[in-house]
Design a protein around this motif. Sequence first.
Motif, PDB file in Angstrom:
ATOM      1  N   TYR A  96       0.847  -1.193   0.000  1.00 37.52           N
ATOM      2  CA  TYR A  96       0.000   0.000   0.000  1.00 37.52           C
ATOM      3  C   TYR A  96       0.881   1.241   0.000  1.00 37.52           C
ATOM      4  CZ  TYR A  96      -3.396   3.529   1.364  1.00 37.52           C
ATOM      5  OH  TYR A  96      -4.182   4.652   1.394  1.00 37.52           O
ATOM      6  N   SER A  97       0.507   2.194  -0.823  1.00 37.48           N
ATOM      7  CA  SER A  97       1.163   3.497  -0.775  1.00 37.48           C
ATOM      8  C   SER A  97       0.063   4.555  -0.796  1.00 37.48           C
ATOM      9  CB  SER A  97       2.146   3.681  -1.932  1.00 37.48           C
ATOM     10  OG  SER A  97       1.474   3.632  -3.164  1.00 37.48           O
ATOM     11  N   ILE A  98       0.238   5.555   0.016  1.00 41.07           N
ATOM     12  CA  ILE A  98      -0.761   6.601   0.154  1.00 41.07           C
ATOM     13  C   ILE A  98      -0.484   7.701  -0.862  1.00 41.07           C
ATOM     14  CG2 ILE A  98       0.492   7.820   1.977  1.00 41.07           C
ATOM     15  CD1 ILE A  98      -2.263   8.311   3.320  1.00 41.07           C
ATOM     16  N   LYS A  99      -1.526   8.170  -1.528  1.00 34.40           N
ATOM     17  CA  LYS A  99      -1.371   9.245  -2.502  1.00 34.40           C
ATOM     18  C   LYS A  99      -1.121  10.559  -1.779  1.00 34.40           C
ATOM     19  CE  LYS A  99      -4.411   7.043  -5.835  1.00 34.40           C
ATOM     20  NZ  LYS A  99      -5.723   7.060  -6.459  1.00 34.40           N
ATOM     21  N   GLU A 100      -0.359  11.427  -2.413  1.00 33.00           N
ATOM     22  CA  GLU A 100      -0.001  12.709  -1.804  1.00 33.00           C
ATOM     23  C   GLU A 100      -1.235  13.528  -1.438  1.00 33.00           C
ATOM     24  OE1 GLU A 100       2.644  16.680  -2.804  1.00 33.00           O
ATOM     25  OE2 GLU A 100       2.996  14.871  -3.954  1.00 33.00           O
ATOM     26  N   THR A 101      -2.212  13.587  -2.334  1.00 27.90           N
ATOM     27  CA  THR A 101      -3.424  14.364  -2.040  1.00 27.90           C
ATOM     28  C   THR A 101      -4.182  13.764  -0.854  1.00 27.90           C
ATOM     29  OG1 THR A 101      -4.625  13.123  -3.738  1.00 27.90           O
ATOM     30  CG2 THR A 101      -3.751  15.253  -4.380  1.00 27.90           C
ATOM     31  N   THR A 102      -4.218  12.453  -0.763  1.00 25.27           N
ATOM     32  CA  THR A 102      -4.877  11.782   0.358  1.00 25.27           C
ATOM     33  C   THR A 102      -4.140  12.083   1.654  1.00 25.27           C
ATOM     34  OG1 THR A 102      -5.614  10.012  -1.119  1.00 25.27           O
ATOM     35  CG2 THR A 102      -5.603   9.520   1.247  1.00 25.27           C
ATOM     36  N   LEU A 103      -2.827  12.052   1.607  1.00 29.64           N
ATOM     37  CA  LEU A 103      -2.000  12.305   2.781  1.00 29.64           C
ATOM     38  C   LEU A 103      -2.238  13.709   3.323  1.00 29.64           C
ATOM     39  CD1 LEU A 103       0.308  11.204   4.602  1.00 29.64           C
ATOM     40  CD2 LEU A 103       1.900  12.239   2.989  1.00 29.64           C
ATOM     41  N   TYR A 104      -2.165  14.720   2.458  1.00 30.33           N
ATOM     42  CA  TYR A 104      -2.296  16.099   2.932  1.00 30.33           C
ATOM     43  C   TYR A 104      -3.728  16.426   3.321  1.00 30.33           C
ATOM     44  CZ  TYR A 104       2.571  16.762   2.184  1.00 30.33           C
ATOM     45  OH  TYR A 104       3.929  16.641   2.298  1.00 30.33           O
TER      46      TYR A 104
END
Length: 110
Positions: free
Chosen positions: A41-49
């Motif tokens: 799993y890797s979190i998308k940048e937009t999801t993270l912020y």
Amino acid sequence: MISSDAIRGYNDTFILSVLQEGDSYGYAISKRITEISESHYSIKETTLYSAFNRLEKNGFIESFPGQVTHGKKRTYYRITASGNAYLQEKIAEWHLTKKVVECFIKEETK
């Protein structure tokens, strides 16, 4: 890779778990999530912020300015006491969720 839809509700749990290890910044948190999940799993940048904004608004994390590297100022995040309590609630919720799902998905024994 696991579908982001399958674990969307756990991003806060992942972020708070990483921040329990110590204060960190966006890219490092994202990288740590990928490492812990063994690249499943890797979190998308937009999801993270988006999660950072929500968690900070709710008082679960706080941001503070970090060092300037490569001409860019990093924003660091730390978990708060409320964030630790919320993480414990999310962990308890996960255990219950897992128990319910396992009621429907039976492992075959050989």
